[in-house]
Write a protein that holds these residues in place. Structure first.
Motif, PDB file in Angstrom:
ATOM      1  N   TYR A  32      -7.868  11.522   6.920  1.00  0.00           N
ATOM      2  CA  TYR A  32      -8.267  10.159   7.267  1.00  0.00           C
ATOM      3  C   TYR A  32      -7.087   9.341   7.808  1.00  0.00           C
ATOM      4  O   TYR A  32      -5.930   9.664   7.591  1.00  0.00           O
ATOM      5  CB  TYR A  32      -8.871   9.437   6.057  1.00  0.00           C
ATOM      6  N   ALA A  33      -7.458   8.253   8.511  1.00  0.00           N
ATOM      7  CA  ALA A  33      -6.516   7.214   8.936  1.00  0.00           C
ATOM      8  C   ALA A  33      -7.064   5.914   8.373  1.00  0.00           C
ATOM      9  O   ALA A  33      -8.256   5.613   8.536  1.00  0.00           O
ATOM     10  CB  ALA A  33      -6.438   7.145  10.460  1.00  0.00           C
ATOM     11  N   LEU A  34      -6.230   5.148   7.689  1.00  0.00           N
ATOM     12  CA  LEU A  34      -6.709   3.944   7.012  1.00  0.00           C
ATOM     13  C   LEU A  34      -5.826   2.742   7.316  1.00  0.00           C
ATOM     14  O   LEU A  34      -4.599   2.846   7.293  1.00  0.00           O
ATOM     15  CB  LEU A  34      -6.745   4.174   5.498  1.00  0.00           C
ATOM     16  N   ILE A  35      -6.474   1.617   7.621  1.00  0.00           N
ATOM     17  CA  ILE A  35      -5.778   0.336   7.759  1.00  0.00           C
ATOM     18  C   ILE A  35      -6.517  -0.671   6.886  1.00  0.00           C
ATOM     19  O   ILE A  35      -7.724  -0.865   7.022  1.00  0.00           O
ATOM     20  CB  ILE A  35      -5.730  -0.163   9.220  1.00  0.00           C
ATOM     21  N   ASP A  36      -5.778  -1.289   5.987  1.00  0.00           N
ATOM     22  CA  ASP A  36      -6.312  -2.308   5.076  1.00  0.00           C
ATOM     23  C   ASP A  36      -5.555  -3.592   5.410  1.00  0.00           C
ATOM     24  O   ASP A  36      -4.343  -3.668   5.216  1.00  0.00           O
ATOM     25  CB  ASP A  36      -6.051  -1.858   3.636  1.00  0.00           C
ATOM     26  N   ALA A  37      -6.257  -4.573   5.956  1.00  0.00           N
ATOM     27  CA  ALA A  37      -5.595  -5.785   6.432  1.00  0.00           C
ATOM     28  C   ALA A  37      -6.259  -7.049   5.916  1.00  0.00           C
ATOM     29  O   ALA A  37      -7.489  -7.137   5.842  1.00  0.00           O
ATOM     30  CB  ALA A  37      -5.587  -5.813   7.959  1.00  0.00           C
ATOM     31  N   VAL A  38      -5.427  -8.019   5.560  1.00  0.00           N
ATOM     32  CA  VAL A  38      -5.887  -9.366   5.241  1.00  0.00           C
ATOM     33  C   VAL A  38      -5.552 -10.221   6.465  1.00  0.00           C
ATOM     34  O   VAL A  38      -4.431 -10.173   6.967  1.00  0.00           O
ATOM     35  CB  VAL A  38      -5.187  -9.927   3.982  1.00  0.00           C
ATOM     36  N   TRP A  39      -6.541 -10.946   6.966  1.00  0.00           N
ATOM     37  CA  TRP A  39      -6.322 -11.743   8.165  1.00  0.00           C
ATOM     38  C   TRP A  39      -6.962 -13.124   8.005  1.00  0.00           C
ATOM     39  O   TRP A  39      -7.851 -13.321   7.192  1.00  0.00           O
ATOM     40  CB  TRP A  39      -6.886 -11.047   9.408  1.00  0.00           C
ATOM     41  N   SER A  40      -6.431 -14.062   8.769  1.00  0.00           N
ATOM     42  CA  SER A  40      -6.981 -15.421   8.727  1.00  0.00           C
ATOM     43  C   SER A  40      -7.117 -15.961  10.140  1.00  0.00           C
ATOM     44  O   SER A  40      -6.391 -15.559  11.048  1.00  0.00           O
ATOM     45  CB  SER A  40      -6.091 -16.348   7.895  1.00  0.00           C
ATOM     46  N   VAL A  41      -8.086 -16.851  10.299  1.00  0.00           N
ATOM     47  CA  VAL A  41      -8.325 -17.521  11.584  1.00  0.00           C
ATOM     48  C   VAL A  41      -8.318 -19.021  11.332  1.00  0.00           C
ATOM     49  O   VAL A  41      -8.969 -19.501  10.398  1.00  0.00           O
ATOM     50  CB  VAL A  41      -9.672 -17.101  12.206  1.00  0.00           C
ATOM     51  N   ARG A  42      -7.575 -19.733  12.166  1.00  0.00           N
ATOM     52  CA  ARG A  42      -7.519 -21.197  12.045  1.00  0.00           C
ATOM     53  C   ARG A  42      -7.462 -21.808  13.430  1.00  0.00           C
ATOM     54  O   ARG A  42      -6.690 -21.360  14.283  1.00  0.00           O
ATOM     55  CB  ARG A  42      -6.277 -21.617  11.250  1.00  0.00           C
ATOM     56  N   LEU A  43      -8.285 -22.814  13.655  1.00  0.00           N
ATOM     57  CA  LEU A  43      -8.196 -23.572  14.896  1.00  0.00           C
ATOM     58  C   LEU A  43      -6.915 -24.385  14.834  1.00  0.00           C
ATOM     59  O   LEU A  43      -6.696 -25.146  13.885  1.00  0.00           O
ATOM     60  CB  LEU A  43      -9.417 -24.497  15.046  1.00  0.00           C
TER      61      LEU A  43
END
Length: 197
Positions: free
Chosen positions: A132-143
Motif C-alpha cells: 500500500y501507499a498511504l497519506i494521512d493529512a490534516v488540512w484547513s481552508v480559510r477565506l
C-alpha cells in the motif's frame, strides 16, 4: 614493469567499480497528473503554502516500510524533490485542476478577488512496496480576510502492486483523493454553502 602496471590496474579496478554502481531512479508525484486548464478568469483563487511532513520523510530517498516497525532508506530510489515539495506541488495541481482555478501563492491577484488559503499537515506518509501507499493529512481552508476556518482530515490508502513505479503511482492516486476532498470543501465555501468534512 610492475611499477607501470600497478597504477594502471588500480585505475581499471576503480573505473570498473564505478561502472557497476546501480543507477539512481527519480520519482515525482506531480508528473503525469492530468490537470484541467483554469478558466479564463477565475471566480476565486487558492493559496497553498508549503506542506509539512513528518521528519522521517524529509529526505529525498524513498523510505519504505518492510516489516513490523522496520523501515529502509533506499539510496538508489529517490524523489525528484524533497517529499514536502512533491506533495505540495501535486496537491496544488490536483486542487486547482479540479476547481479550474489558479494557485496564486505569493502572486498578486485582482483586487477584491476571493482567495482561499489551504494549509496542509501530512501526519503519515507510508510506503509499503507491493502492499500500500498511504497519506494521512490534516488540512484547513480559510477565506483570506475571514476568521472562519474549516479543518478536516483525509486518509487515503491505495493498494499497490510490486515495484517502486507502482508504489509512486499509488501515492499519486492518494494525492488526487485528498485533493478532491479539499476541492469539494473550497467549492462549497465559495458557493456560500455550509461545508463539513
Amino acid at each position: 614493469m610492475m611499477r607501470v602496471f600497478g597504477p594502471v590496474m588500480v585505475a581499471v579496478l576503480v573505473l570498473g567499480g564505478c561502472a557497476s554502481s546501480p543507477p539512481e531512479h527519480f520519482y515525482s508525484l506531480s508528473n503525469g497528473l492530468g490537470v484541467a486548464a483554469p478558466t479564463a478568469r477565475a471566480a476565486y483563487y487558492i493559496e497553498m503554502p508549503a506542506v509539512t511532513v513528518p521528519k522521517q520523510v524529509t529526505r529525498n530517498q524513498l523510505l519504505v516500510t518492510t516489516g513490523e516497525g522496520r523501515m529502509d532508506l533506499l539510496e538508489q530510489e529517490r524523489w525528484a524533490a524533497p517529499p514536502a515539495a512533491e506533495i505540495g506541488q501535486a496537491l496544488s495541481l490536483a486542487v486547482s485542476g479540479e476547481l479550474g482555478t489558479i494557485d496564486a501563492f505569493r502572486t498578486p491577484v485582482p483586487e477584491n478577488a476571493p482567495v482561499y488559503r489551504i494549509s496542509t499537515n501530512v501526519q503519515r506518509f507510508e510506503s509499503a512496496p507491493g502492499r500500500y501507499a498511504l497519506i494521512d493529512a490534516v488540512w484547513s481552508v480559510r477565506l483570506v480576510g475571514s476568521t472562519q476556518v474549516l479543518t478536516c482530515r483525509s486518509v487515503a490508502q491505495e493498494m499497490v502492486g510490486a515495484g517502486y513505479d507502482a508504489l509512486v503511482a499509488g501515492h499519486r492516486r492518494a494525492v488526487v483523493r485528498i485533493g478532491s476532498d479539499i476541492a469539494k470543501a473550497v467549492r462549497a465555501l465559495a458557493a456560500g454553502e455550509k461545508s463539513g468534512c
